[in-house]
Design an enzyme around this catalytic site. Sequence first.
Site, short mmCIF file in Angstrom:
data_model
loop_
_atom_site.label_atom_id
_atom_site.label_comp_id
_atom_site.label_asym_id
_atom_site.label_seq_id
_atom_site.Cartn_x
_atom_site.Cartn_y
_atom_site.Cartn_z
N SER A 1 0.80 -1.23 0.00
CA SER A 1 0.00 0.00 0.00
C SER A 1 0.83 1.27 0.00
O SER A 1 0.32 2.34 -0.33
CB SER A 1 -0.92 0.02 1.22
OG SER A 1 -0.16 -0.04 2.41
N HIS B 1 0.65 5.08 7.04
CA HIS B 1 1.31 5.63 5.85
C HIS B 1 1.73 7.08 6.04
O HIS B 1 1.03 7.85 6.69
CB HIS B 1 0.35 5.56 4.65
CG HIS B 1 -0.18 4.18 4.41
ND1 HIS B 1 -1.40 3.75 4.88
CD2 HIS B 1 0.34 3.13 3.76
CE1 HIS B 1 -1.61 2.50 4.54
NE2 HIS B 1 -0.56 2.08 3.85
N ASP C 1 -2.06 8.53 7.94
CA ASP C 1 -3.01 7.66 8.62
C ASP C 1 -2.20 6.76 9.56
O ASP C 1 -1.00 6.96 9.72
CB ASP C 1 -3.87 6.91 7.59
CG ASP C 1 -3.08 5.90 6.76
OD1 ASP C 1 -1.92 5.61 7.11
OD2 ASP C 1 -3.62 5.39 5.77
#
Length: 367
Positions: A44, A336, A333
Amino acid sequence: MKGLFGNHLFGAYPAPTSIILVVQFLVILPAKCSATAMFVFGDSLVDSGNNNFIGSIAKANFLPNGVDYPTHAPTGRFCNGKIIPDFLSDYMGASPILPILDPNAKGENLLRGANFASAGVGILDDTGAIFSRRLIMPQQFQLFQQYQRDVTLLIGEAGTKSLISKALFSFTVGGNDYINNYLLPFSTRAKKFTPPRYRQLLISTFREQLKKAYTLGARKVTVSNMGPIGCIPSQLAMSSQNGTCIPAVEQYATDFNSDLRVMLQELNRKLPGATFSYVNGYDMIMDYIKNPALYGFESSNKACCGQGAFNGLFVCTAVSSLCPNRSSYIFWDPFHPTDTVNTLIAKRIFTGPPSDISPVNVSKLLS
Ligand SMILES: *[C@@H]1O[C@H](CO)[C@@H](O)[C@H](O)[C@H]1NC(C)=O
Ligand SMILES: *[C@@H]1O[C@H](CO)[C@@H](O)[C@H](O)[C@H]1NC(C)=O
Ligand SMILES: *[C@@H]1O[C@H](CO)[C@@H](O)[C@H](O)[C@H]1NC(C)=O
């Protein structure tokens, strides 16, 4: 795999049926081929939207993700704005490469390269199983092989080979093998391994994946090391009282990174004509965490978007608490970095000294 994803690729692109089309291909394509292509593999941190197109619960295609992206719209990137591959495209003077599952990833768009990354994956196939569907590493390679067949139809075998050998390959994977596997209380398979044996399994599996990339034509490769996973807000929310990094989790990352560095040095010795550059994301992010004020960060251990302690619980959604000023945060977040951090890191990957990326930075790798 083919049944599920084949339609997105060249299989669905109409074959040139007229002389005019053939002539256009001959005239237009050579010019576009001169730009360097980029291929992105991993999780991600670098997924630019592949998970939008599969039944995964690891998704970021809703606000406030994307609030600072040029379109101010969510794209599937786990970030308020751009991720590292986007900034590398900027440096290379190209528009961002598309996620391979994007319906627009066909025809000439493929000549810029493609992004095969998928949120939730790890080096090991069973990592991230909690997210349901994701493109595990063998599937990312399968899609790359399909990509090669599709591009061969466009520009021929020699053209494809040349495009790939000059292209930048980037790998960013491994953090989830701890965060979303080894450290989970119910990861029974991974827990059968002692920490050193688990690390050996990761390194030997990753070595085979990088060798496979070489076999498929990769010659200019960057490999990110594991970031400081013991300092991310999600780990702090679970195990830190005062917001300092979790030493035991940090140790997993630093041990993995020492072994990764040695493994890449070995590949550089053994695989002729290829360069694998070790990207020291760990030290770069630690630098920001330890000296936040130096870079204009006010918060080094709290997510901008999240909930609970350190804003580190669950994921960033529309109902999360959102910080007023994204650029003063290191973490977007619970997992990340913000696009402010991504732009700083991308710059160091492109032009940084050997302490950031070694043996050579990307500007040298591509020259
Ligand atoms: C934070 O907590 C940890 C573990 O309880 C402790 O070892 C550390 O010294 C504390 N750090 C600060 C700055 O209070
Ligand atoms: C947001 O944070 C950045 C970095 O600390 C700072 O330069 C900027 O002035 C801040 N903007 C506002 C509106 O406070
Ligand atoms: C990046 O690589 C180039 C080419 O080797 C080199 O000239 C430059 O000094 C490197 N950047 C840094 C900051 O070391």
